[in-house]
Write an enzyme that holds these catalytic residues in place. Structure first.
Site, mmCIF file in Angstrom:
data_model
loop_
_atom_site.group_PDB
_atom_site.id
_atom_site.type_symbol
_atom_site.label_atom_id
_atom_site.label_comp_id
_atom_site.label_asym_id
_atom_site.label_seq_id
_atom_site.Cartn_x
_atom_site.Cartn_y
_atom_site.Cartn_z
ATOM 1 N N GLU A 197 0.842 -1.199 0.000
ATOM 2 C CA GLU A 197 0.000 0.000 0.000
ATOM 3 C C GLU A 197 0.884 1.259 0.000
ATOM 4 O O GLU A 197 0.731 2.145 0.845
ATOM 5 C CB GLU A 197 -0.982 -0.018 1.190
ATOM 6 C CG GLU A 197 -1.941 -1.182 1.095
ATOM 7 C CD GLU A 197 -3.101 -1.144 2.076
ATOM 8 O OE1 GLU A 197 -3.198 -0.220 2.892
ATOM 9 O OE2 GLU A 197 -3.942 -2.076 2.011
ATOM 10 N N GLU A 256 -5.066 -8.910 -0.125
ATOM 11 C CA GLU A 256 -5.761 -8.505 1.103
ATOM 12 C C GLU A 256 -7.242 -8.446 0.775
ATOM 13 O O GLU A 256 -7.658 -7.632 -0.062
ATOM 14 C CB GLU A 256 -5.289 -7.143 1.608
ATOM 15 C CG GLU A 256 -3.852 -7.148 2.080
ATOM 16 C CD GLU A 256 -3.521 -6.011 3.036
ATOM 17 O OE1 GLU A 256 -4.419 -5.558 3.766
ATOM 18 O OE2 GLU A 256 -2.347 -5.595 3.026
#
Ligand code: AHR
Length: 563
Positions: A234, A368
């Site tokens: 991220e 995720e």
């Protein structure tokens, strides 16, 4: 209401029920007798009411769903890495969940819980991502090797002490004990390319370098295999808030210098590098996917990537406020509607990837996903502790089905493993409980590396509170031994589903498998009652080449079809 009025209403209701009844002769007899109004009839009245309801009820649930599998049109391989898991230094995900230390009273092997290892072996976990996501970009591997560990902090997750007792060698031992492959996330946020390169040298070189000798001194003379390398996490947010261009510069450097030296991974089984990808469907993320894929299209020999990661949790609103237990049908429907967005998200980013990579060489890696709910009351909010209910089992099945339907592009997916978010396993001291999600993974084991087969069926609609959802979802696949498997989810929490299953051009004989359901959509397994949501056997015999299967409301079923 007067007695007379009540009686008239009750007769009207019974009349409506009988009008819908499948038994016209019973209807005629009843109507005749009712008009005649004899005392005997009146005394039969109550009994017939019960009978009428019993006759009419199956009518409501009796719509048969025709489901056909076309084994003559095989699709892509459903990569076993779609069933990957991850262990982040977050809450009790690692400490207590995996690691209890060699001196613990909890049975362990070199500090790793035996019960957890046995449970994970049973679901054939293909890979584990470690040491985390946000945690990874602050992780310095040298603090977690050798006899003296550096005690530090975990500022991402509750600001607690990070003892670093579970480090590189312990993680690789854990993988070895369960037979999974390593997906390491390197720290590009607060680390350096040199630090990451040395980590890989420590892990993988067979040459007698100083780092290889250090590894041997720490108990592992042979090089480790590292199958996957995640370059950042991220990076558009907790990983350093980078722009796509900034990240691309980092990606090129890490991809070039963080080498895998394992002699067995030079030609075959090369380490696959996974770049940071999108976190949603907004324009900032479509621009991110565009930028990385465009750059990759014209990449030179000096850098590459085999996967683009994508993160998408089922949250509905931020911060996560939905309860993980003690909710009703509305929350059930809202969460499932939200989770089905995964399909659109994959379509959206796959379309961008197709523009730059029509051969689908770069995998979309959904590393995720899962339900993210409000932390359980009285838990540390930084530990992301939540229960796991039948709703999560259905959510997991729907997502795994979406991944399987996109198996040509989505070749890896990873969900949380223990004690955090949508976990497979919950632990508390010496106790361990397997969650409904765990059982879905167990039932889906035959789909690992199986070949996708197209299924046609009319899904129908289940609607609650104005939220329409497909009532039925299903995927099929042929395993490496030629057996056909079918996974069917009945989303409707109130009505069973009657299926008539056929394999186009194949004479089916029978089916055996397992079905998972529970009394309510929020049923959970607890340390005291661990068997509320567990799979039960199910089977069917074919008639005229078709299998009739009745699936319970709110259930996930996996069957093997015998030909
Ligand atoms: O797993 C919880 C967090 O969710 C991860 O650290 C981060 O990558 C994501 O936002």
């Amino acid at each position: 209401m007067t007695q007379k009025l009540a009686l008239r209403r009750s007769r009207a209701i019974q009349y409506r029920i009988l009008r819908r009844s499948a038994f016209p002769s019973a209807r005629r007899t009843f109507l005749f007798a009712l008009q005649a109004g004899s005392p005997l009839v009146r005394s039969l009245f109550a009994g017939l009411t019960v009978l009428a309801v019993a006759l009419a009820a199956p009518m409501v649930a009796a719509q048969k769903v025709q489901l056909s599998v076309d084994v003559s049109k095989p699709g892509a391989k459903i990569d076993r890495n779609l069933f990957g898991q991850f262990a982040e230094h977050l809450g009790h995900g690692v400490y207590e969940g995996i690691w209890v230390g060699p001196d613990s009273k909890i049975p362990n092997t070199r500090g790793i819980r035996n019960d957890v290892v046995a449970a994970l072996k049973a679901i054939k976990v293909p890979n584990i991502r470690w040491p985390g996501r946000c945690f990874a970009d602050e992780y310095h591997w040298r603090k977690g090797i050798g006899p003296q560990r550096t005690v530090t902090l975990n500022p991402n997750w509750g600001g607690v002490i990070e003892p670093n007792t579970f480090g590189t060698n312990e993680f690789m031992d854990f993988l070895d004990q369960i037979g999974a492959e390593a997906y390491l996330s390197v720290n590009i946020g607060s680390g350096t390319p040199q630090e990451a390169a040395e980590w890989l040298e420590y892990l993988t070189t067979a040459q007698p370098t100083t780092l290889a000798k250090e590894r041997a001194a720490n108990g592992h003379p042979a090089p480790y295999k590292v199958a996957f390398l995640g370059i950042g996490n991220e990076s558009w947010d907790c990983g350093g808030n980078m722009t796509p261009d900034y990240y691309l510069s980092e990606l090129k450097i890490y991809s070039r210098f963080v080498r895998n030296f394992n002699p067995e991974q030079q030609d075959k089984q090369q380490m696959l590098k996974i770049a940071v990808g999108p976190g949603g469907s907004e324009s900032r993320w479509t621009e991110w996917t565009e930028a990385i894929m465009k750059a990759h299209q014209s990449h030179t020999w000096s850098w590459d990537m085999s996967g683009l990661s994508m993160h998408s949790y089922t949250v509905v609103e931020w911060p996560p406020s939905y309860a993980s237990v003690g909710f009703g049908e509305t929350e059930y429907a809202q969460i499932l509607k939200s989770t089905l967005e995964m399909n659109n998200l994959i379509d959206k980013h796959s379309a961008i990837m197709d523009k730059y990579d029509s051969q689908k060489e770069v995998a979309l890696v959904v590393d995720e996903w899962g339900g993210w709910y409000a932390p359980l009351p009285n838990s540390n909010p930084g530990f992301l502790v939540q229960q796991n209910s039948l709703r999560d089992a259905i959510l997991a099945a729907l997502n795994l089905n979406i991944f399987a339907r996109h198996a040509d592009r989505v070749r890896m997916a990873i969900a949380q493993m223990i004690n955090v978010l949508q976990a497979m396993i919950l632990t508390e001291n010496e106790n361990m409980v397997l969650t409904p999600t765990y059982y879905v993974y167990k039932m889906y084991v035959p789909f690992q590396d199986a070949t996708f087969m197209p299924v046609t069926f009319d899904a129908g609609t289940y609607a609650h509170d104005g939220i329409p959802l497909p009532r039925i979802d299903a995927i099929a696949a042929k395993d490496t031994r030629g057996k056909v498997w079918l996974a069917i989810t009945n989303v409707d929490p109130n009505q069973s589903a009657e299926l008539e299953i056929s394999l186009a051009g194949v004479n089916t004989k029978s089916a055996v498998g397992e079905t998972l359901t529970a009394p309510t959509v929020d049923s959970v397994n607890t340390f005291d009652t661990s068997n509320t949501v567990v799979p039960k056997p199910i089977s069917a015999k074919a008639q005229d080449g078709k299998l009739a299967l009745k699936l319970a409301p709110k259930s996930v079923t996996v069957i093997a079809i015998e030909q």
